[in-house]
Write a protein that holds these residues in place. Sequence first.
Motif, PDB file in Angstrom:
ATOM      1  N   ASN A 162       4.955 -15.640  10.376  1.00  0.00           N
ATOM      2  CA  ASN A 162       3.797 -14.809  10.793  1.00  0.00           C
ATOM      3  C   ASN A 162       3.984 -13.284  10.616  1.00  0.00           C
ATOM      4  O   ASN A 162       3.343 -12.471   9.962  1.00  0.00           O
ATOM      5  CB  ASN A 162       3.645 -15.085  12.556  1.00  0.00           C
ATOM      6  CG  ASN A 162       2.209 -15.657  12.972  1.00  0.00           C
ATOM      7  OD1 ASN A 162       1.997 -16.625  12.124  1.00  0.00           O
ATOM      8  ND2 ASN A 162       1.447 -15.223  13.748  1.00  0.00           N
ATOM      9  N   HIS A 220      -7.703 -24.453  16.959  1.00  0.00           N
ATOM     10  CA  HIS A 220      -6.600 -24.333  17.988  1.00  0.00           C
ATOM     11  C   HIS A 220      -5.873 -25.837  17.776  1.00  0.00           C
ATOM     12  O   HIS A 220      -6.091 -26.681  17.367  1.00  0.00           O
ATOM     13  CB  HIS A 220      -7.123 -24.426  19.392  1.00  0.00           C
ATOM     14  CG  HIS A 220      -7.936 -22.880  19.806  1.00  0.00           C
ATOM     15  ND1 HIS A 220      -9.183 -22.853  19.228  1.00  0.00           N
ATOM     16  CD2 HIS A 220      -7.231 -21.997  20.291  1.00  0.00           C
ATOM     17  CE1 HIS A 220      -9.531 -21.657  19.776  1.00  0.00           C
ATOM     18  NE2 HIS A 220      -8.324 -20.973  20.400  1.00  0.00           N
ATOM     19  N   ASP A 221      -4.502 -25.303  17.932  1.00  0.00           N
ATOM     20  CA  ASP A 221      -3.565 -26.538  17.692  1.00  0.00           C
ATOM     21  C   ASP A 221      -2.336 -26.483  19.201  1.00  0.00           C
ATOM     22  O   ASP A 221      -2.059 -25.629  19.440  1.00  0.00           O
ATOM     23  CB  ASP A 221      -2.598 -26.266  16.813  1.00  0.00           C
ATOM     24  CG  ASP A 221      -1.959 -27.603  16.137  1.00  0.00           C
ATOM     25  OD1 ASP A 221      -2.168 -28.510  16.796  1.00  0.00           O
ATOM     26  OD2 ASP A 221      -1.229 -27.599  15.108  1.00  0.00           O
ATOM     27  N   PRO A 267       4.115 -27.655  16.614  1.00  0.00           N
ATOM     28  CA  PRO A 267       2.593 -27.825  16.561  1.00  0.00           C
ATOM     29  C   PRO A 267       2.065 -29.281  16.177  1.00  0.00           C
ATOM     30  O   PRO A 267       2.688 -29.827  15.269  1.00  0.00           O
ATOM     31  CB  PRO A 267       2.113 -26.697  15.648  1.00  0.00           C
ATOM     32  CG  PRO A 267       3.317 -26.713  14.762  1.00  0.00           C
ATOM     33  CD  PRO A 267       4.415 -27.099  15.410  1.00  0.00           C
ATOM     34  N   GLN A 313      -1.564 -23.408  23.316  1.00  0.00           N
ATOM     35  CA  GLN A 313      -2.196 -23.351  21.883  1.00  0.00           C
ATOM     36  C   GLN A 313      -1.908 -22.490  21.188  1.00  0.00           C
ATOM     37  O   GLN A 313      -1.786 -21.412  21.554  1.00  0.00           O
ATOM     38  CB  GLN A 313      -3.510 -23.820  22.039  1.00  0.00           C
ATOM     39  CG  GLN A 313      -4.140 -25.017  22.809  1.00  0.00           C
ATOM     40  CD  GLN A 313      -5.574 -25.372  22.776  1.00  0.00           C
ATOM     41  OE1 GLN A 313      -6.421 -24.274  22.766  1.00  0.00           O
ATOM     42  NE2 GLN A 313      -6.023 -26.383  22.736  1.00  0.00           N
ATOM     43  N   GLN A 314      -1.929 -22.797  19.845  1.00  0.00           N
ATOM     44  CA  GLN A 314      -1.860 -21.810  18.526  1.00  0.00           C
ATOM     45  C   GLN A 314      -3.392 -21.618  17.877  1.00  0.00           C
ATOM     46  O   GLN A 314      -3.722 -22.725  17.839  1.00  0.00           O
ATOM     47  CB  GLN A 314      -0.851 -22.138  17.591  1.00  0.00           C
ATOM     48  CG  GLN A 314       0.567 -22.017  17.834  1.00  0.00           C
ATOM     49  CD  GLN A 314       1.645 -22.480  16.899  1.00  0.00           C
ATOM     50  OE1 GLN A 314       1.011 -22.830  15.809  1.00  0.00           O
ATOM     51  NE2 GLN A 314       2.689 -22.245  17.114  1.00  0.00           N
ATOM     52  N   ALA A 365       5.507 -18.163  14.638  1.00  0.00           N
ATOM     53  CA  ALA A 365       4.480 -18.297  15.734  1.00  0.00           C
ATOM     54  C   ALA A 365       5.153 -19.117  16.617  1.00  0.00           C
ATOM     55  O   ALA A 365       5.026 -19.071  17.878  1.00  0.00           O
ATOM     56  CB  ALA A 365       3.159 -18.607  15.267  1.00  0.00           C
ATOM     57  N   THR A 366       5.748 -20.263  16.069  1.00  0.00           N
ATOM     58  CA  THR A 366       6.172 -21.599  16.994  1.00  0.00           C
ATOM     59  C   THR A 366       7.611 -20.943  17.612  1.00  0.00           C
ATOM     60  O   THR A 366       7.646 -21.373  18.929  1.00  0.00           O
ATOM     61  CB  THR A 366       6.536 -22.639  16.091  1.00  0.00           C
ATOM     62  OG1 THR A 366       5.232 -23.179  15.344  1.00  0.00           O
ATOM     63  CG2 THR A 366       6.801 -23.916  16.958  1.00  0.00           C
ATOM     64  N   SER A 376      -1.012 -17.975  12.815  1.00  0.00           N
ATOM     65  CA  SER A 376      -1.251 -18.220  14.101  1.00  0.00           C
ATOM     66  C   SER A 376      -1.393 -16.750  14.683  1.00  0.00           C
ATOM     67  O   SER A 376      -0.514 -15.796  14.368  1.00  0.00           O
ATOM     68  CB  SER A 376      -0.127 -18.844  14.925  1.00  0.00           C
ATOM     69  OG  SER A 376      -0.290 -19.005  16.391  1.00  0.00           O
ATOM     70  N   ILE A 434      -5.176 -20.865  14.906  1.00  0.00           N
ATOM     71  CA  ILE A 434      -4.871 -20.630  13.359  1.00  0.00           C
ATOM     72  C   ILE A 434      -6.204 -19.826  12.654  1.00  0.00           C
ATOM     73  O   ILE A 434      -7.456 -20.391  13.044  1.00  0.00           O
ATOM     74  CB  ILE A 434      -4.547 -21.975  12.496  1.00  0.00           C
ATOM     75  CG1 ILE A 434      -3.423 -22.719  13.395  1.00  0.00           C
ATOM     76  CG2 ILE A 434      -4.343 -21.843  11.205  1.00  0.00           C
ATOM     77  CD1 ILE A 434      -2.324 -21.856  13.233  1.00  0.00           C
TER      78      ILE A 434
END
Length: 311
Positions: A137, A173-174, A252, A275-276, A210-211, A155, A278
């Motif tokens: 990211n 959303h994930d 994710p 949630q992420q 992001a994760t 994300s 995207i």
Amino acid sequence: MIPDIASDITFRKLAIFMTFMEKGNIARTAEALALSGVSVHRALHTLEENVRCPLFIHKGRNLMPLPAAETLLEYCQEITQLMARGLEETRRTAGIGQGRLRVGTLYSLTLETVPRLIMGMKLRRPDLEMDLTMGSNETLLRMLEDGVLDAILISISESEIDRNSLEVLPLFHDDIYLAAPASASLDSKKLADLRDYHDQKFVSLAEGFATYAGFQEAFHIAGFEPEIVTRVNDIFSMLSLVQAGVGFTLMPGRMKKMYEGSVQLQKLSQPYQMQQLIAIVFARNREMDPNLLALAAEGRMYARSLQDNVG
């Protein structure tokens, strides 16, 4: 040396003037430009004042051009054509609207999202070449800001994105899951309380992904610092380490299809659920770039297809 041209002589006034010279009267000019007759008359009158010489005479209710207006028309046509070429060359120098689109993406989005978008773009713009760059990211946002990339798929969070300068098109959303080696004792039917895994070893992505940010936040809520065996720079390497039994991780949901047979997944319990979002992100001052317009249209179609599948 900058020529002494009144600041009130605008391209808008010149466009109205050229249309009037073509149409021959104020009413037809107003209709062609979707303006009022008063606006056309005012533009012609102020242009005449700015030029500082008579351009028209009145014959009854009609406005008739003088020879000076014909001379001005010749130069107006020349300057507008020159400016159009200048704008085209300027965009070409900036790499806008050309036959190549530079797109950055998270590694995890190359499984499904990016291929779907590329296939759709090939149908919309068959001659367009897409250069793909993968990264975190943080790296992709920096490359977008530096003009190295035209658009990125990342994300997003409100703290990262400047909505005044960047256009954001949400895709989906994930959910985030706990991922464990196949050999681990994991009850996938229960929700995962991270506090139950404080003795486990973990692998994670490096800072800037992001994760990784979600990973840090989840364990902050759990109230302990996990033992991280190693940090890696792409999600595929991270999950390969999980497969090999090196440790647990958070991942994710978009990775489930590829790893559901070799990695155990467990949904996080309520305190840790996250949630992420995207999204496709690009510079707002390039929102009229034909290539980015096509990418945005394809992104909306993709997002709509995901919603239809859920529905």
